[in-house]
Design a protein around this motif. Sequence first.
Motif, PDB file in Angstrom:
ATOM      1  N   ALA A   1      -3.325  59.788 -43.571  1.00 46.99           N
ATOM      2  CA  ALA A   1      -1.964  59.183 -44.123  1.00 46.99           C
ATOM      3  C   ALA A   1      -2.607  57.982 -45.224  1.00 46.99           C
ATOM      4  CB  ALA A   1      -0.846  58.509 -43.268  1.00 46.99           C
ATOM      5  N   LEU A   2      -3.558  57.012 -44.641  1.00 43.92           N
ATOM      6  CA  LEU A   2      -4.085  56.207 -45.407  1.00 43.92           C
ATOM      7  C   LEU A   2      -4.877  56.712 -46.753  1.00 43.92           C
ATOM      8  CD1 LEU A   2      -4.858  53.175 -45.894  1.00 43.92           C
ATOM      9  CD2 LEU A   2      -6.561  53.150 -44.280  1.00 43.92           C
ATOM     10  N   ALA A   3      -5.501  57.777 -46.528  1.00 53.09           N
ATOM     11  CA  ALA A   3      -6.407  58.417 -47.413  1.00 53.09           C
ATOM     12  C   ALA A   3      -5.312  58.978 -48.612  1.00 53.09           C
ATOM     13  CB  ALA A   3      -7.240  59.492 -47.026  1.00 53.09           C
ATOM     14  N   PHE A   4      -4.326  59.393 -48.266  1.00 52.17           N
ATOM     15  CA  PHE A   4      -3.261  59.994 -49.135  1.00 52.17           C
ATOM     16  C   PHE A   4      -2.724  58.819 -50.038  1.00 52.17           C
ATOM     17  CE2 PHE A   4      -2.209  63.905 -46.697  1.00 52.17           C
ATOM     18  CZ  PHE A   4      -3.365  64.636 -46.972  1.00 52.17           C
ATOM     19  N   GLN A   5      -2.587  57.612 -49.362  1.00 49.15           N
ATOM     20  CA  GLN A   5      -2.091  56.767 -50.152  1.00 49.15           C
ATOM     21  C   GLN A   5      -2.962  56.174 -51.285  1.00 49.15           C
ATOM     22  OE1 GLN A   5       0.480  53.651 -49.603  1.00 49.15           O
ATOM     23  NE2 GLN A   5       1.730  54.734 -48.226  1.00 49.15           N
ATOM     24  N   ILE A   6      -4.399  56.109 -50.990  1.00 51.30           N
ATOM     25  CA  ILE A   6      -5.435  55.428 -51.818  1.00 51.30           C
ATOM     26  C   ILE A   6      -5.557  56.433 -52.944  1.00 51.30           C
ATOM     27  CG2 ILE A   6      -7.547  55.050 -51.895  1.00 51.30           C
ATOM     28  CD1 ILE A   6      -7.470  53.531 -49.276  1.00 51.30           C
ATOM     29  N   ARG A   7      -5.804  57.887 -52.533  1.00 48.05           N
ATOM     30  CA  ARG A   7      -6.181  58.849 -53.500  1.00 48.05           C
ATOM     31  C   ARG A   7      -4.953  58.891 -54.552  1.00 48.05           C
ATOM     32  NH1 ARG A   7      -6.071  64.898 -51.728  1.00 48.05           N
ATOM     33  NH2 ARG A   7      -3.730  64.504 -51.515  1.00 48.05           N
ATOM     34  N   ASP A   8      -3.707  58.696 -54.177  1.00 41.51           N
ATOM     35  CA  ASP A   8      -2.500  58.412 -55.169  1.00 41.51           C
ATOM     36  C   ASP A   8      -2.540  57.566 -56.140  1.00 41.51           C
ATOM     37  OD1 ASP A   8      -1.648  60.873 -54.040  1.00 41.51           O
ATOM     38  OD2 ASP A   8      -0.187  60.131 -52.615  1.00 41.51           O
ATOM     39  N   ARG A   9      -3.487  56.378 -55.852  1.00 43.51           N
ATOM     40  CA  ARG A   9      -3.455  55.117 -56.479  1.00 43.51           C
ATOM     41  C   ARG A   9      -4.631  55.155 -57.507  1.00 43.51           C
ATOM     42  NH1 ARG A   9      -1.625  49.795 -53.285  1.00 43.51           N
ATOM     43  NH2 ARG A   9       0.247  50.732 -52.115  1.00 43.51           N
ATOM     44  N   ILE A  10      -5.599  55.948 -57.298  1.00 40.64           N
ATOM     45  CA  ILE A  10      -6.624  55.945 -58.439  1.00 40.64           C
ATOM     46  C   ILE A  10      -6.757  57.211 -59.108  1.00 40.64           C
ATOM     47  CG2 ILE A  10      -7.981  54.749 -56.391  1.00 40.64           C
ATOM     48  CD1 ILE A  10      -9.572  57.105 -55.852  1.00 40.64           C
ATOM     49  N   SER A  11      -7.362  57.163 -60.255  1.00 33.33           N
ATOM     50  CA  SER A  11      -7.424  58.268 -60.956  1.00 33.33           C
ATOM     51  C   SER A  11      -8.651  59.025 -60.930  1.00 33.33           C
ATOM     52  CB  SER A  11      -7.472  57.807 -62.532  1.00 33.33           C
ATOM     53  OG  SER A  11      -8.760  57.250 -62.900  1.00 33.33           O
ATOM     54  N   SER A  12      -9.716  58.632 -60.255  1.00 38.16           N
ATOM     55  CA  SER A  12     -10.941  59.347 -60.108  1.00 38.16           C
ATOM     56  C   SER A  12     -11.791  58.721 -59.158  1.00 38.16           C
ATOM     57  CB  SER A  12     -11.860  59.328 -61.558  1.00 38.16           C
ATOM     58  OG  SER A  12     -12.925  60.089 -61.083  1.00 38.16           O
ATOM     59  N   GLY A  13     -12.092  59.117 -58.015  1.00 38.80           N
ATOM     60  CA  GLY A  13     -13.017  58.592 -56.965  1.00 38.80           C
ATOM     61  C   GLY A  13     -13.311  59.313 -55.787  1.00 38.80           C
ATOM     62  N   ILE A  14     -13.968  58.450 -54.885  1.00 38.52           N
ATOM     63  CA  ILE A  14     -14.121  59.282 -53.523  1.00 38.52           C
ATOM     64  C   ILE A  14     -13.767  58.029 -52.530  1.00 38.52           C
ATOM     65  CG2 ILE A  14     -15.998  59.888 -51.784  1.00 38.52           C
ATOM     66  CD1 ILE A  14     -17.926  60.551 -54.292  1.00 38.52           C
ATOM     67  N   GLY A  15     -13.160  58.546 -51.615  1.00 36.53           N
ATOM     68  CA  GLY A  15     -12.672  57.792 -50.319  1.00 36.53           C
ATOM     69  C   GLY A  15     -13.364  58.309 -49.062  1.00 36.53           C
ATOM     70  N   VAL A  16     -13.740  57.382 -48.195  1.00 43.50           N
ATOM     71  CA  VAL A  16     -14.400  57.541 -46.884  1.00 43.50           C
ATOM     72  C   VAL A  16     -13.930  56.824 -45.820  1.00 43.50           C
ATOM     73  CG1 VAL A  16     -16.515  58.055 -45.569  1.00 43.50           C
ATOM     74  CG2 VAL A  16     -16.660  58.496 -47.933  1.00 43.50           C
ATOM     75  N   PHE A  17     -13.363  57.310 -44.649  1.00 41.83           N
ATOM     76  CA  PHE A  17     -12.426  56.745 -43.650  1.00 41.83           C
ATOM     77  C   PHE A  17     -13.013  57.065 -42.377  1.00 41.83           C
ATOM     78  CE2 PHE A  17      -9.930  57.675 -47.298  1.00 41.83           C
ATOM     79  CZ  PHE A  17      -9.534  56.569 -47.914  1.00 41.83           C
ATOM     80  N   GLY A  18     -13.026  55.973 -41.489  1.00 41.45           N
ATOM     81  CA  GLY A  18     -13.638  56.160 -40.157  1.00 41.45           C
ATOM     82  C   GLY A  18     -13.081  55.263 -39.213  1.00 41.45           C
ATOM     83  N   SER A  19     -12.968  55.889 -37.883  1.00 46.31           N
ATOM     84  CA  SER A  19     -12.511  55.113 -36.838  1.00 46.31           C
ATOM     85  C   SER A  19     -12.987  55.340 -35.384  1.00 46.31           C
ATOM     86  CB  SER A  19     -11.205  55.236 -36.694  1.00 46.31           C
ATOM     87  OG  SER A  19     -10.649  56.233 -36.146  1.00 46.31           O
ATOM     88  N   ASN A  20     -13.149  54.258 -34.704  1.00 45.40           N
ATOM     89  CA  ASN A  20     -13.835  54.736 -33.248  1.00 45.40           C
ATOM     90  C   ASN A  20     -12.431  54.709 -32.329  1.00 45.40           C
ATOM     91  OD1 ASN A  20     -14.483  54.761 -30.484  1.00 45.40           O
ATOM     92  ND2 ASN A  20     -15.978  53.058 -30.889  1.00 45.40           N
ATOM     93  N   VAL A  21     -12.092  56.160 -31.637  1.00 44.50           N
ATOM     94  CA  VAL A  21     -10.691  56.234 -31.085  1.00 44.50           C
ATOM     95  C   VAL A  21     -11.255  56.414 -29.680  1.00 44.50           C
ATOM     96  CG1 VAL A  21      -8.569  57.547 -31.019  1.00 44.50           C
ATOM     97  CG2 VAL A  21      -9.647  57.140 -33.071  1.00 44.50           C
ATOM     98  N   GLY A  22     -11.062  55.469 -28.739  1.00 47.46           N
ATOM     99  CA  GLY A  22     -11.572  55.809 -27.312  1.00 47.46           C
ATOM    100  C   GLY A  22     -12.881  56.435 -27.139  1.00 47.46           C
ATOM    101  N   GLY A  23     -13.759  55.652 -28.010  1.00 52.16           N
ATOM    102  CA  GLY A  23     -15.025  56.104 -27.899  1.00 52.16           C
ATOM    103  C   GLY A  23     -15.578  57.557 -28.481  1.00 52.16           C
ATOM    104  N   LYS A  24     -14.494  58.042 -29.203  1.00 53.52           N
ATOM    105  CA  LYS A  24     -15.093  59.031 -29.887  1.00 53.52           C
ATOM    106  C   LYS A  24     -14.876  58.778 -31.518  1.00 53.52           C
ATOM    107  CE  LYS A  24     -13.699  62.468 -26.442  1.00 53.52           C
ATOM    108  NZ  LYS A  24     -13.059  63.881 -26.062  1.00 53.52           N
ATOM    109  N   ALA A  25     -15.797  59.193 -32.633  1.00 53.13           N
ATOM    110  CA  ALA A  25     -15.652  59.001 -33.800  1.00 53.13           C
ATOM    111  C   ALA A  25     -14.800  59.974 -34.531  1.00 53.13           C
ATOM    112  CB  ALA A  25     -17.166  59.059 -34.321  1.00 53.13           C
ATOM    113  N   ALA A  26     -13.982  59.554 -35.455  1.00 54.39           N
ATOM    114  CA  ALA A  26     -13.152  60.283 -36.450  1.00 54.39           C
ATOM    115  C   ALA A  26     -13.597  59.963 -37.833  1.00 54.39           C
ATOM    116  CB  ALA A  26     -11.762  60.135 -36.028  1.00 54.39           C
ATOM    117  N   LEU A  27     -13.851  60.887 -38.431  1.00 56.56           N
ATOM    118  CA  LEU A  27     -14.244  60.697 -40.049  1.00 56.56           C
ATOM    119  C   LEU A  27     -13.107  61.586 -41.102  1.00 56.56           C
ATOM    120  CD1 LEU A  27     -18.102  61.190 -39.475  1.00 56.56           C
ATOM    121  CD2 LEU A  27     -16.891  58.960 -40.436  1.00 56.56           C
ATOM    122  N   LEU A  28     -12.984  60.952 -42.296  1.00 63.07           N
ATOM    123  CA  LEU A  28     -12.294  61.913 -43.115  1.00 63.07           C
ATOM    124  C   LEU A  28     -12.706  61.400 -44.451  1.00 63.07           C
ATOM    125  CD1 LEU A  28      -8.648  62.804 -43.191  1.00 63.07           C
ATOM    126  CD2 LEU A  28      -9.469  61.448 -44.967  1.00 63.07           C
ATOM    127  N   ALA A  29     -12.830  62.329 -45.458  1.00 62.13           N
ATOM    128  CA  ALA A  29     -13.060  61.888 -46.784  1.00 62.13           C
ATOM    129  C   ALA A  29     -12.327  62.908 -47.997  1.00 62.13           C
ATOM    130  CB  ALA A  29     -14.511  62.068 -47.161  1.00 62.13           C
TER     131      ALA A  29
END
Length: 873
Positions: free
Chosen positions: A782-810
């Motif tokens: 959801a956060l990635a979509f918000q940022i993608r909609d606000r920029i004309s050109s670019g790359i977004g990379v997002f990560g989190s530690n959820v209960g000891g497991k890593a989640a990544l999205l770009a």
Amino acid sequence: MNSQEIRKTFESFFAERGHTVVPSASLIPIDPTLLLTVAGMVPFKPYLLGEEVPPYLRAVSVQKCGRTADIDIVGTTARHLTLFEMLGNFSFGDYFKEKAIPWAYELVTDGLGLDPERLWFTVHNSDDEAAEIWIDDVGINPNRLQRMDKDNFWQMGVPGPCGPSSEIFFDKGPEHGLDGGPEVDDERFMEIWNLVFMQNVQDEPYHVVGDLPAKNIDTGAGLERLATVLQGVDSVFKTDELRSVIAAAEEATGARFESDERSDVSLRILGDHGRAVTFLIADKVVPSNEGRGYVLRRLLRRAVRHGVLLGAKDNIMPVLVNATVDAMSEAYPDLADKRDAILEMAEREEGRFRRTLESGHRLLDEALEPLADGATLAGDVAFKLHDTHGFPRELTQEILAERGFRLDLEEFERMMDAQKEQARANYKSGGGSEISDEYRALVRDLDGTDFIGYDAEAGTARVLSLVREGDPIERAEEGQDVELFLNRTPFYAESGGQVGDTGVIRTETGIIEVGDTQLAIPGVHGHRGTVTAGHVQVGQDAETSIARTRRERIRKNHSGTHLLHWALREVLGEHVHQEGSLVAENRLRFDFSHFKAVEPDELLGIEQAVNERVVENAGVTTIETSKDEAERMGALAFFGDKYGERVRVVQTGDYSTEFCGGTHVHTTGQIGPLVLVSEGSVAANTRRVEALTGVAGYEHLIGIRNQLRDTASMLRVQEGGVVDAARNLTLRLKDQEERIADFEAEARTETAGNVLDGAEEHNGHTLVVVNQDGASPDELRALAFQIRDRISSGIGVFGSNVGGKAALLAFATDDLVAAGISAGEITGAAARVVGGGGSRDPELAQAGGPKGDEIEAALEVARDAARTALQGV
């Protein structure tokens, strides 16, 4: 401390801490090779999975357990048994490690009096929590705590609950092996208690796919092992109860324990198998060649052979049974109540085996005489020993091993498989052309069975024929499965959707428990059952009696099926015709032609129409007439029935007339309430409904009423106000969810603004890298979509530690994807840092891994990969 004192100490310790004492059930099979009654732990599985609400949150039990995986080495070691007892405490979503571990330590030290300096402990490699509790809370020496992998992860070997475990070991002393704890020597360091932290779910052994709804405790402490330690002996066979059975075997055979290793092996086998046989027969297992019965027969015959090897002239089993009952009836009073029945069955089975034991040994000796040492015995000899002399294959192999020979097991299995295939072909049933020629030949000369079951539930008859495993026999012995043919019978044979009757057939010499009745060929009833006492032979007079209560329930369901058929046609239309049915004692099932799902209001109308007819209490009458006359009467044919020139027609009131050869009530009121419980599709244009009648239907309604009452109580309204209260609660919940969604959207918008404030710019392209610690993959998206909609050109990379497991999205914007940049390549580089992988989608890619604490490093790798990619644009 004797064994009974250990049981009582264990139970009272946990009872004082709020545990319900659960009585011992039938033997639990600890491995798949033991086909015994599944009880005890197994009913706990729905509680662990959250499928049922447990009747108690804490439980303690002393449970009989069986294991035959190691039967071939029982007697050759100091600790292997086929029958043992497991002491266990259980928590269903109540307490967890924080209580289970300190309580276990308290019980073994203070309660049972074990020296803390001789205790060692293990935990799973990943279980830091358990390790901290042992060291910080309990206060054990850290040097006595060892970490292991699969040895400290408990699972059933099938899909279901599983979890890490912690074990307690007792150091028997340097004379028993090397120092260094259980990871060095499990003979010196004996496991005495396994604490399982049941918290995960697996789809295959050791492959965890999720967590249980609640964290549970399931522990097991072997009674015999505890007794070995507490009684200061070096073998489970020297503990009080087992030793007393061995003492009885010494008296009966003249052998003396611990005087000769070879005779010691036999005495240990007699001690263990004597106990196992006693408990199996007490659990109503009957010797046979299949399943649980085969396990019993194998144990008993192995014990008899070792008794003979030791010189027992008289039957050995009564000695072992009496010794077991005397030693263990204080803990299991039902043994004393069943002593005579156990003795009778064990002695009869031993007598039969002893009659063939000598001739079987003679056959084996003759076959082995010309063979060289170490040679292989032909499989057909072992097959003949099994088929003619009653030698279990395993017993033949044991004798061969003792003499230095091997068995051609492949040939033996081929002959066994061929015999089973022939028996299955001969025994195939179901009527008409499906019956094999071989089986038909066995019964085709029999006159048709005179069925008296429309008017009678018991009667007299003559035994015309007996068939066992596809072959005609003159006499069936106790424990044998057999198909019996009579000249007349009250037993209904399965047809027209109605299941076959069960019941009892008695002759002057024996009893057969009938478990099913089938049409061997049209008009000939085959009564399939087991000889449970004495023997039965061809030509005897017999008394027959069906299971009356079961038949009455079947009657209700069958007449209910006719009413249901009528109501379906009334409500849905004349196109409805029966496509199949099941009329059993506990339910009815009706398949019918219809082109769409039945609507709820239609189901209500069908159920109401049926019950209105039930209340009318119209008569149900049966007439016998010609097929043509029945058709002129408008009788409907039931699916799958075959009709001759003379047919039976069942008329219900003045509204239902059907061909039917089944059994029925006399008035519709006897059906009781009919309750529809399900409706669904079984094939194209074919629907299925299931229903309950009589007491089963009433109990179903009572269950619903109780749920309504409980729901009303939770909602704090009267039962009549449950729907309104639930509707209002749902509306409030929906409103709250919408408000929360709005708050989350606002928060994401604010977060997106903050993130963009710190964004990097590369040749007119935006680069955003964010560590949103604790965010779920959906929240990252959801956060990635918000940022993608606000920029004309670019790359977004997002990560989190959820209960000891890593989640990544770009993500990468469309113009950059067109230029050759891939979000999947960026997340792929980062995923390797956290020990995982992900998708390769160039526009939007997700990844993850088990190393959540490496998320920051992974994001830096992703940042470098993105910067490099942008430099080339």
